[in-house]
Design an enzyme around this catalytic site. Structure first.
Site, mmCIF file in Angstrom:
data_model
loop_
_atom_site.group_PDB
_atom_site.id
_atom_site.type_symbol
_atom_site.label_atom_id
_atom_site.label_comp_id
_atom_site.label_asym_id
_atom_site.label_seq_id
_atom_site.Cartn_x
_atom_site.Cartn_y
_atom_site.Cartn_z
ATOM 1 N N GLY A 59 0.790 -1.228 0.000
ATOM 2 C CA GLY A 59 0.000 0.000 0.000
ATOM 3 C C GLY A 59 0.817 1.271 0.000
ATOM 4 O O GLY A 59 0.433 2.250 0.622
ATOM 5 N N GLY B 99 2.446 2.406 -3.146
ATOM 6 C CA GLY B 99 2.712 2.853 -4.521
ATOM 7 C C GLY B 99 3.527 1.890 -5.344
ATOM 8 O O GLY B 99 3.912 2.210 -6.470
ATOM 9 N N GLY C 173 2.527 -1.284 -6.217
ATOM 10 C CA GLY C 173 1.738 -2.304 -6.918
ATOM 11 C C GLY C 173 1.636 -3.605 -6.148
ATOM 12 O O GLY C 173 1.632 -4.683 -6.759
ATOM 13 N N SER C 174 1.533 -3.533 -4.811
ATOM 14 C CA SER C 174 1.502 -4.786 -4.036
ATOM 15 C C SER C 174 0.231 -5.586 -4.337
ATOM 16 O O SER C 174 0.280 -6.819 -4.421
ATOM 17 C CB SER C 174 1.627 -4.501 -2.540
ATOM 18 O OG SER C 174 0.642 -3.595 -2.111
ATOM 19 N N SER C 175 -0.916 -4.918 -4.539
ATOM 20 C CA SER C 175 -2.149 -5.680 -4.822
ATOM 21 C C SER C 175 -2.057 -6.327 -6.198
ATOM 22 O O SER C 175 -2.513 -7.464 -6.398
ATOM 23 C CB SER C 175 -3.391 -4.783 -4.717
ATOM 24 O OG SER C 175 -3.379 -3.776 -5.705
ATOM 25 N N ALA C 176 -1.451 -5.623 -7.163
ATOM 26 C CA ALA C 176 -1.302 -6.182 -8.509
ATOM 27 C C ALA C 176 -0.385 -7.409 -8.478
ATOM 28 O O ALA C 176 -0.685 -8.446 -9.085
ATOM 29 C CB ALA C 176 -0.740 -5.124 -9.452
ATOM 30 N N ALA C 177 0.731 -7.301 -7.751
ATOM 31 C CA ALA C 177 1.671 -8.435 -7.674
ATOM 32 C C ALA C 177 1.009 -9.628 -6.990
ATOM 33 O O ALA C 177 1.178 -10.781 -7.408
ATOM 34 C CB ALA C 177 2.932 -8.011 -6.917
ATOM 35 N N ASP D 25 -0.438 -1.200 -13.352
ATOM 36 C CA ASP D 25 0.270 -1.914 -12.280
ATOM 37 C C ASP D 25 0.357 -3.413 -12.573
ATOM 38 O O ASP D 25 1.435 -4.014 -12.521
ATOM 39 C CB ASP D 25 -0.441 -1.726 -10.935
ATOM 40 C CG ASP D 25 -0.349 -0.304 -10.407
ATOM 41 O OD1 ASP D 25 0.029 0.594 -11.170
ATOM 42 O OD2 ASP D 25 -0.670 -0.106 -9.223
HETATM 43 C C1 MEV Z 1 -1.262 3.882 -9.668
HETATM 44 O O1 MEV Z 1 -0.185 2.988 -9.525
HETATM 45 C C2 MEV Z 1 -1.162 4.635 -10.960
HETATM 46 C C3 MEV Z 1 -2.279 5.628 -11.246
HETATM 47 O O2 MEV Z 1 -1.978 6.201 -12.506
HETATM 48 C C4 MEV Z 1 -3.638 4.967 -11.270
HETATM 49 C C5 MEV Z 1 -3.841 4.053 -12.465
HETATM 50 O O3 MEV Z 1 -3.092 4.107 -13.443
HETATM 51 O O4 MEV Z 1 -4.808 3.286 -12.408
HETATM 52 C C6 MEV Z 1 -2.320 6.748 -10.222
#
Ligand code: MEV
Length: 290
Positions: free
Chosen positions: A78, A80, A82-86, A127
């Site tokens: 949480g 920035g 991309g922990s949820s994506a990974a 992400d």
């Molecule tokens: C979030 O990692 C990146 C943003 O551009 C949101 C998105 O692309 O969905 C803020």
């Protein structure tokens, strides 16, 4: 039977927020990963080890019965990266392995998107696209998304710092930018200008013009300030990285807190910049990208 999937987190090098409006973003798979191990067991599926806050995301992918899940992650959650994506991509990979096959990029992208939408509202998909694809990519949202692998002329040395937990979720920050750009032509112009920085940075990265890339990152950070998604700790971290010798520095991800990074001239500088920042931030990494 055990099945295991691994996926990297991401670092947005340039173009966050503008990517939501159809501009390209440049994103890199970060050498910090999440691993998901699945084992068959009787009864309802459940988390056997790992952060309980991850379960709602997993429950969207894992069958309701018969699976025990273990998460092992070196990714900060949480902030920035991309922990949820990974987590989602690693789970899709592990589920496919449980069926004796390998998940394709398309399968990872589509299934992880379900999780990303549930958690981040209307994400661009950058992400989990870079988590599934790996490497360094230029991404434009769409169905399907346009994903262009970039061949870097030279690897990047990055100092990454975590300034602390974000004050708002990605969905809230994206919604706030959407409201501001609808009302304020300067904010709409800043989004366009980020798109221009990204296109110039694609050329500069492929040419190995890293001082130029650094300048574009700095410009991108100033434009993100105009969108209202930076914070005093993120600005202070970027200024401190520049003062310690970075070619450029910016926040990465949705902002509101979380991570910032500096582009260092070389490996030694990446470590030295990290040491200069260490007393004032939560965590520091020196990472090689590409
Ligand atoms: C979030 O990692 C990146 C943003 O551009 C949101 C998105 O692309 O969905 C803020």
């Amino acid at each position: 039977m055990l099945a295991r999937g691994v996926a990297p987190g991401k670092l947005i090098l340039l173009g966050e927020h503008a990517v939501v409006y159809g501009h390209r973003a440049i994103a890199a798979a970060a050498p910090l990963t999440t691993a998901v191990t699945l084992r068959r067991r009787p009864g309802p599926s459940s988390l056997e080890a790992g952060a309980p806050s991850a379960w709602p995301a997993l429950a969207l992918l894992v069958p309701p019965d018969g699976v025990g899940v273990t998460i092992d992650s070196s990714l900060p959650m949480g902030c920035g990266m991309g922990s949820s994506a990974a987590l989602a991509v690693a789970t899709v990979r592990a589920l496919a392995q449980m069926e004796g096959r390998e998940a394709s990029f398309e399968e990872c992208f589509e299934r992880a998107f379900t999780v990303e939408r549930a958690f981040h509202g209307t994400p661009s998909g950058v992400d989990h696209a870079v988590s599934a694809a790996g490497g360094v990519v230029a991404f434009r949202k769409g169905s399907p998304p346009a994903l262009t692998p970039l061949s870097l002329a030279t690897p990047l040395w990055i100092t990454l710092v975590d300034t602390g937990p974000p004050i708002a979720s990605t969905a809230q920050l994206v919604a706030a930018v959407r409201a501001r750009q609808a009302e304020d032509t300067d904010v709409a112009a800043a989004i366009e200008a980020i798109g221009v920085c990204v296109e110039e940075a694609v050329c500069a990265l492929e040419a190995g013009a890293l001082a130029r890339v650094g300048g574009l990152m700095r410009a991108n950070h100033q434009l993100l300030q105009q969108l209202g998604v930076s914070t005093p700790p993120l600005d202070a971290a970027c200024d401190a990285m520049m003062a310690a010798g970075a070619w450029g520095a910016k926040l990465s991800g949705a902002g509101g807190g979380g991570v910032a990074f500096g582009l260092a001239p070389d490996e030694a500088a990446a470590h030295a910049i990290g040491e200069a920042l260490r007393p004032s931030v939560r965590s520091v990494w020196a990472l090689r990208i590409g």
